[in-house]
Design a protein around this motif. Structure first.
Motif, short mmCIF file in Angstrom:
data_model
loop_
_atom_site.label_atom_id
_atom_site.label_comp_id
_atom_site.label_asym_id
_atom_site.label_seq_id
_atom_site.Cartn_x
_atom_site.Cartn_y
_atom_site.Cartn_z
N ILE A 280 27.01 37.58 -3.29
CA ILE A 280 25.58 37.29 -3.40
C ILE A 280 25.19 36.19 -2.41
O ILE A 280 26.04 35.40 -1.99
CB ILE A 280 25.20 36.86 -4.84
N GLU A 281 23.92 36.15 -2.05
CA GLU A 281 23.42 35.16 -1.11
C GLU A 281 22.23 34.44 -1.74
O GLU A 281 21.10 34.93 -1.70
CB GLU A 281 23.00 35.83 0.20
N PRO A 282 22.46 33.28 -2.38
CA PRO A 282 21.36 32.56 -3.02
C PRO A 282 20.62 31.66 -2.03
O PRO A 282 21.24 31.01 -1.18
CB PRO A 282 22.08 31.72 -4.09
N SER A 283 19.31 31.62 -2.14
CA SER A 283 18.49 30.77 -1.27
C SER A 283 17.37 30.14 -2.09
O SER A 283 16.87 30.73 -3.05
CB SER A 283 17.88 31.58 -0.13
N LEU A 284 17.02 28.92 -1.70
CA LEU A 284 15.86 28.26 -2.29
C LEU A 284 14.73 28.36 -1.28
O LEU A 284 14.82 27.83 -0.17
CB LEU A 284 16.17 26.80 -2.59
N VAL A 285 13.67 29.06 -1.65
CA VAL A 285 12.55 29.29 -0.73
C VAL A 285 11.41 28.37 -1.12
O VAL A 285 11.00 28.32 -2.28
CB VAL A 285 12.09 30.76 -0.79
N GLY B 19 21.03 46.69 -0.58
CA GLY B 19 21.34 46.05 -1.85
C GLY B 19 20.12 45.71 -2.67
O GLY B 19 19.05 46.31 -2.52
N THR B 20 20.27 44.73 -3.53
CA THR B 20 19.20 44.32 -4.43
C THR B 20 18.89 42.83 -4.26
O THR B 20 19.66 42.09 -3.65
CB THR B 20 19.59 44.57 -5.90
N VAL C 214 18.01 35.49 -4.81
CA VAL C 214 19.43 35.84 -4.80
C VAL C 214 19.56 37.28 -4.34
O VAL C 214 19.14 38.21 -5.03
CB VAL C 214 20.08 35.67 -6.18
N ALA C 215 20.15 37.47 -3.17
CA ALA C 215 20.34 38.82 -2.62
C ALA C 215 21.79 39.25 -2.81
O ALA C 215 22.72 38.47 -2.59
CB ALA C 215 19.98 38.84 -1.14
N ALA C 216 21.96 40.47 -3.26
CA ALA C 216 23.31 41.07 -3.40
C ALA C 216 23.34 42.26 -2.48
O ALA C 216 22.72 43.29 -2.77
CB ALA C 216 23.56 41.47 -4.85
N PHE D 292 14.40 43.73 -7.52
CA PHE D 292 13.95 44.89 -6.77
C PHE D 292 15.01 45.33 -5.77
O PHE D 292 15.96 44.60 -5.47
CB PHE D 292 12.64 44.59 -6.04
N GLU D 293 14.84 46.54 -5.25
CA GLU D 293 15.73 47.07 -4.23
C GLU D 293 15.34 46.49 -2.87
O GLU D 293 14.17 46.53 -2.48
CB GLU D 293 15.64 48.60 -4.20
#
Length: 207
Positions: free
Chosen positions: A132-137, A153-154, A204-206, A183-184
């Motif tokens: 997963i790729e977590p980011s604070l926007v 991914g999602t 969080v992108a997977a 979402f996708e």
């Protein structure tokens, strides 16, 4: 001659590493066998009777002075009434982790960064291909520039502060503090309208 010596040195190092790994595994099995035996209120002699192993062998196993065959491991697990995997608990515990302190994390430059949009990475796992790729926007400036993203991914976003209208494909979602959206990633997505600033959300992108 030099090459031969180098190859022999590499073989020796590899052999030593294998022995070290084996010794570590024997130690783990020794600890787990003794722990489960003591927890069950069982003597070494009783465990020997249950497993069909000698008392001397049980002693060697619990002192990590011998290697167990698969058959021996199965007997031990049955005698202790635990799954075989319980005898390996604590082995191979070195796993990758990334700690990001508050206010830290690398800032990723993306479309919109110059317009008050900040994307701060909260960590990554380099040894995992699909981690997963977590980011604070953080969105601090009302701008006409709203980048749209697409990726495999999602993705999951969770609103921490503010209010905005977020687009995904042909749909729009008004999100406020505490709201979340999954979402996708293949569908075009991103903020459409900033309603209440400042806006902060966890993405969080997977992939």
């Amino acid at each position: 001659m030099t090459t031969g010596r180098a190859e022999k040195a590499e073989e020796t190092v590899g052999h030593q590493e294998s022995e070290a790994a084996l010794g570590a595994l024997e130690g783990v099995i020794a600890v787990q066998v003794k722990r489960h035996r003591v927890d069950a209120g069982m003597s070494a002699a009783e465990l020997a009777n249950r497993t069909g192993l000698s008392k001397a062998m049980i002693s060697k196993i619990e002192s990590a002075s011998t290697s167990c065959s698969l058959t021996t491991l199965q007997r031990l697990a049955q005698g202790l009434n635990v799954p075989v995997t319980a005898l390996f608990q604590g082995a191979d515990t070195e796993r990758e982790a990334t700690l990001t302190r508050a206010g830290e994390g690398s800032v990723t430059v993306r479309s919109g960064t110059r317009h008050g949009h900040e994307y701060r990475s909260l960590g990554s796992l380099k040894r995992r291909e699909h981690a997963i790729e977590p980011s604070l926007v953080t969105l601090t400036s009302a701008s006409d520039v709203f980048p749209q993203f697409q990726h495999p991914g999602t993705e999951f976003i969770y609103m921490l502060e503010g209010r905005m209208v977020y687009g995904h494909g042909s749909y729009e979602y008004e999100l406020a503090t505490g709201d979340s959206l999954v979402f996708e990633g293949e569908g075009p997505h991103g903020p459409l309208r900033l309603v209440e600033l400042p806006i902060r959300f966890l993405a969080v992108a997977a992939r």
